[in-house]
Design an enzyme around this catalytic site. Structure first.
Site, PDB file in Angstrom:
ATOM      1  N   ARG A 274       1.197 -11.275  13.302  1.00  0.00           N
ATOM      2  CA  ARG A 274       0.325 -10.152  13.026  1.00  0.00           C
ATOM      3  C   ARG A 274       1.272  -8.819  13.669  1.00  0.00           C
ATOM      4  NH1 ARG A 274      -2.514  -9.130  17.635  1.00  0.00           N
ATOM      5  NH2 ARG A 274      -3.659 -11.226  17.663  1.00  0.00           N
TER       6      ARG A 274
ATOM      7  N   TYR B  68     -11.281   8.754  -3.677  1.00  0.00           N
ATOM      8  CA  TYR B  68     -11.543   7.491  -3.982  1.00  0.00           C
ATOM      9  C   TYR B  68     -13.091   6.960  -3.359  1.00  0.00           C
ATOM     10  CZ  TYR B  68     -11.145   2.353  -3.787  1.00  0.00           C
ATOM     11  OH  TYR B  68     -11.526   1.094  -4.004  1.00  0.00           O
TER      12      TYR B  68
ATOM     13  N   ASP C   6      -3.301  10.637   0.076  1.00  0.00           N
ATOM     14  CA  ASP C   6      -3.264   9.513  -0.412  1.00  0.00           C
ATOM     15  C   ASP C   6      -2.460   9.538  -1.801  1.00  0.00           C
ATOM     16  OD1 ASP C   6      -4.116   7.167  -2.149  1.00  0.00           O
ATOM     17  OD2 ASP C   6      -6.122   7.165  -1.218  1.00  0.00           O
TER      18      ASP C   6
ATOM     19  N   LYS D  43      -2.195  -1.036  -6.282  1.00  0.00           N
ATOM     20  CA  LYS D  43      -2.087  -0.322  -7.531  1.00  0.00           C
ATOM     21  C   LYS D  43      -0.643  -0.354  -8.179  1.00  0.00           C
ATOM     22  CE  LYS D  43      -6.554   0.023  -6.410  1.00  0.00           C
ATOM     23  NZ  LYS D  43      -7.054   1.202  -5.775  1.00  0.00           N
TER      24      LYS D  43
HETATM   25  C1  LIG Z   1      -7.706   1.575  -4.526  1.00  0.00           C
HETATM   26  C2  LIG Z   1      -7.762   2.741  -3.739  1.00  0.00           C
HETATM   27  C3  LIG Z   1      -7.799   2.768  -2.563  1.00  0.00           C
HETATM   28  C4  LIG Z   1      -8.100   1.565  -1.645  1.00  0.00           C
HETATM   29  O1  LIG Z   1      -7.164   0.617  -1.737  1.00  0.00           O
HETATM   30  P1  LIG Z   1      -7.524  -0.924  -1.577  1.00  0.00           P
HETATM   31  O2  LIG Z   1      -6.153  -1.738  -1.804  1.00  0.00           O
HETATM   32  O3  LIG Z   1      -8.510  -1.334  -2.774  1.00  0.00           O
HETATM   33  O4  LIG Z   1      -8.175  -1.211  -0.471  1.00  0.00           O
HETATM   34  C5  LIG Z   1      -7.406   3.863  -1.876  1.00  0.00           C
HETATM   35  N1  LIG Z   1      -7.188   5.127  -2.381  1.00  0.00           N
HETATM   36  C6  LIG Z   1      -7.265   5.053  -3.920  1.00  0.00           C
HETATM   37  C7  LIG Z   1      -6.820   6.538  -4.463  1.00  0.00           C
HETATM   38  C8  LIG Z   1      -7.231   3.886  -4.599  1.00  0.00           C
HETATM   39  O5  LIG Z   1      -7.215   3.926  -5.900  1.00  0.00           O
END
Ligand SMILES: *Cc1c(COP(=O)(O)O)cnc(C)c1O
Length: 387
Positions: A52, A104, A175, A200
């Site tokens: 962890r 998001y 982000d 992603k």
């Molecule tokens: C998918 C996504 C998230 C969340 O990420 P997860 O890995 O699904 O928890 C946050 N911000 C953006 C822009 C995303 O496309």
């Protein structure tokens, strides 16, 4: 030496930098699939105590991501949402954040249903068109944005925003999921913390969930590490390895996906059934000039609008190669319906204001042959006409 490499090489050759990999000359960094680490004696840790807290495979991935984002540290989480949740622990009840209006859906849900309950307040502002200055109050601590935004692809000038946040001693949290560090490095433009859904483009194969918080500030990094250690949403050794493997091809995947995206955006623009194509690589996009200034590419996300909800649903149900699924940024192209999927929990007035209607579809373009993607859309469009 590593820092002199170009991004495309960094994706691969950091793999040779870890001393653990050198032990037997392993070219692929090993998976340390262990929960705990034995001590040689009292007070004699190997540097690893419990997964962890630290794990060599995850640590290696963190070094790669920190290097790609030009941060001092990247902290890996079990998902993008876990990374954002941990970053939100930097704030106290009473604190105020300015957030962009188009985010998001999961981030909106976190802010509204969890952080607000815990006493953090938010003001939504369209940061692609408005100045934040009038919204800053004494309690304002940070600004949270995506650029291009999800799903409306609004572009925010990070350098301009960063100057205002610096002057007002606010944290700028960006982000960067949509462009990946291959195309954009917000820390160089004035951001303090960069978030990634590693699920992603970074992982890029639709086969693992992961998240990152990256920063160029040692104090912030230490605070986020403390949250990870304490709340525990750590990325597993195996998933860390999958993301490391995915990142090796980040450069070629991004280039190919973008090339395909230009092709599809062009094709959609010529269709009379398509009422709007939103791709920041099109000169007609209002954020095109800012994109050219702050990014090295335009990405592979396209949002488009058709004349009716009926047609939008028909496309979703009739594409074959392009899969109707949530998520983005992987080798396979996906199509989503933001209104019922990624943005289902966003309040209706916000959806309306942002133009997220039942006629809007979002494409994440993959690395298939562009011709086959066009054919797939062409088939679905033709079938609709023939009905
Ligand atoms: C998918 C996504 C998230 C969340 O990420 P997860 O890995 O699904 O928890 C946050 N911000 C953006 C822009 C995303 O496309």
């Amino acid at each position: 030496m590593v820092n002199d490499y170009k991004l495309g090489t960094k994706c691969l050759h950091l793999n040779q930098e870890g001393e653990n990999a050198h032990l037997f000359g392993a070219v692929s960094f090993p998976i340390y699939q262990t929960a705990t680490f034995a001590h040689r004696g009292v007070g004699e840790s190997t540097g690893y105590d419990y997964t962890r807290l630290q794990n060599p495979t995850r640590e290696h991935l963190e070094k790669v991501v920190a290097s790609l984002e030009k941060g001092v540290d990247a902290i890996a989480f079990s998902s993008g949402m876990a990374a954002i949740s941990a970053v939100m622990e930097l704030f106290q009840p009473g604190d105020h954040l300015i957030i962009d209006e188009d985010l998001y859906g999961g981030s909106v849900r976190l802010f509204q249903k969890i952080n607000e309950k815990n006493g953090i307040r938010f003001t939504r502002v369209d940061l692609s068109s408005e100045d934040i200055t009038p919204y800053i109050i004494e309690e304002t601590k940070a600004v949270f944005v995506e650029t291009p935004t999800n799903p409306m692809m609004n572009v925010i000038d990070l350098e301009a925003l960063g100057k205002i946040t610096k002057r007002n001693k606010l944290l700028l949290i960006v982000d960067n999921t949509f462009l990946s560090p291959y195309f954009q490095n917000p820390l160089e433009l004035g951001a303090d913390i960069v978030i990634h859904s590693g699920t992603k483009f970074l992982n890029g194969h639709h086969d693992a969930i992961a998240g990152f918080a990256v920063t160029a500030d040692e104090v912030i990094a230490e605070k986020i590490r403390f949250v990870l250690k304490t709340t525990g949403a750590c990325l597993s050794p195996f998933d860390s390895w999958l993301v490391l493997r995915g990142i090796r091809t980040l450069a070629i995947r991004m280039e190919r996906a973008q090339e395909n995206a230009f092709c599809i955006a062009g094709w959609l623009s010529e269709k009379e059934e398509v009422t709007r194509v939103i791709y920041p690589g099109l000169v007609s996009h209002p954020g095109y000039e800012i994109m050219k200034k702050q990014c090295r590419g335009f990405g592979a996300m396209i949002t488009f609008e058709v004349a009716s909800a009926e047609f939008a649903k028909f496309i979703l149900e009739n594409v074959r190669l392009i899969q109707f699924a949530e998520s983005l940024g992987g080798t396979e192209s996906l199509i989503t319906y933001p209104i019922t999927q990624t943005h289902a929990d966003v309040p209706e007035e916000v959806l309306l204001k942002n133009g997220i209607t039942d006629k809007v579809l979002r494409l994440s373009i993959g690395i298939e042959a562009a011709e086959d993607l066009v054919k797939d859309l062409e088939r679905a469009f033709a079938l609709y006409k023939e009905r």
